[in-house]
Design a protein around this motif. Structure first.
Motif, PDB file in Angstrom:
ATOM      1  N   TYR A 109       0.848  -1.190   0.000  1.00  0.00           N
ATOM      2  CA  TYR A 109       0.000   0.000   0.000  1.00  0.00           C
ATOM      3  C   TYR A 109       0.884   1.240   0.000  1.00  0.00           C
ATOM      4  N   GLY A 110       0.664   2.097  -0.986  1.00  0.00           N
ATOM      5  CA  GLY A 110       1.534   3.253  -1.144  1.00  0.00           C
ATOM      6  C   GLY A 110       1.021   4.524  -0.505  1.00  0.00           C
ATOM      7  N   TYR A 111      -0.242   4.511  -0.105  1.00  0.00           N
ATOM      8  CA  TYR A 111      -0.834   5.715   0.452  1.00  0.00           C
ATOM      9  C   TYR A 111      -1.439   5.392   1.813  1.00  0.00           C
ATOM     10  N   TRP A 112      -1.184   6.289   2.763  1.00  0.00           N
ATOM     11  CA  TRP A 112      -1.627   6.057   4.128  1.00  0.00           C
ATOM     12  C   TRP A 112      -2.242   7.317   4.719  1.00  0.00           C
ATOM     13  N   GLY A 113      -3.219   7.107   5.586  1.00  0.00           N
ATOM     14  CA  GLY A 113      -3.755   8.206   6.361  1.00  0.00           C
ATOM     15  C   GLY A 113      -2.899   8.445   7.593  1.00  0.00           C
TER      16      GLY A 113
END
Length: 122
Positions: A109-113
């Motif tokens: 996963y390349g995007y995180w909150g």
């Protein structure tokens, strides 16, 4: 670029419920897989549940099956995590993630909150 903003964490007693939200901004959001991970103090980040945005298919960690439910609202570009029958061991920072692959591995996963704290008291 994908920006993810989580909300809905808090303090709840064992047996209670919380709903987390993850609002996402992306033009081609239908191409992504979304997931929730969690990380407790001193532990590695752990996969909780994922959803394929286009098909809606879901996949759960064994530890939350039957208690947690992931869903999505296409119109709002938002993913939800409904957590029922919460246990003290569910206490962690919960992160929303977006990636191109259906996976239970954080590295996919390349995007995180930024994360939202969930605390379950006994």
């Amino acid at each position: 670029q994908v920006q993810l903003v989580e909300s809905g964490g808090g303090l709840v007693q064992a047996g209670g419920s919380l709903r987390l939200s993850c609002a996402a901004s992306a033009r081609t959001f239908s191409s992504y897989a979304m997931a929730w991970f969690r990380q407790a103090p001193g532990k590695e980040r752990e996969f909780v549940v994922g959803i394929n945005w286009r098909s809606g298919s879901t996949y759960y960690a064994d530890s939350v099956k039957g208690r947690f439910t992931i869903s999505r609202d296409n119109a709002k570009n938002t993913v939800y995590l409904q957590m029922n029958l919460l246990k003290p061991e569910d206490t962690a920072v919960y992160y929303c993630a977006a990636g191109y692959l259906r996976s239970s591995r954080a590295r996919d996963y390349g995007y995180w909150g930024q994360g939202t704290q969930v605390t379950v008291s006994s």
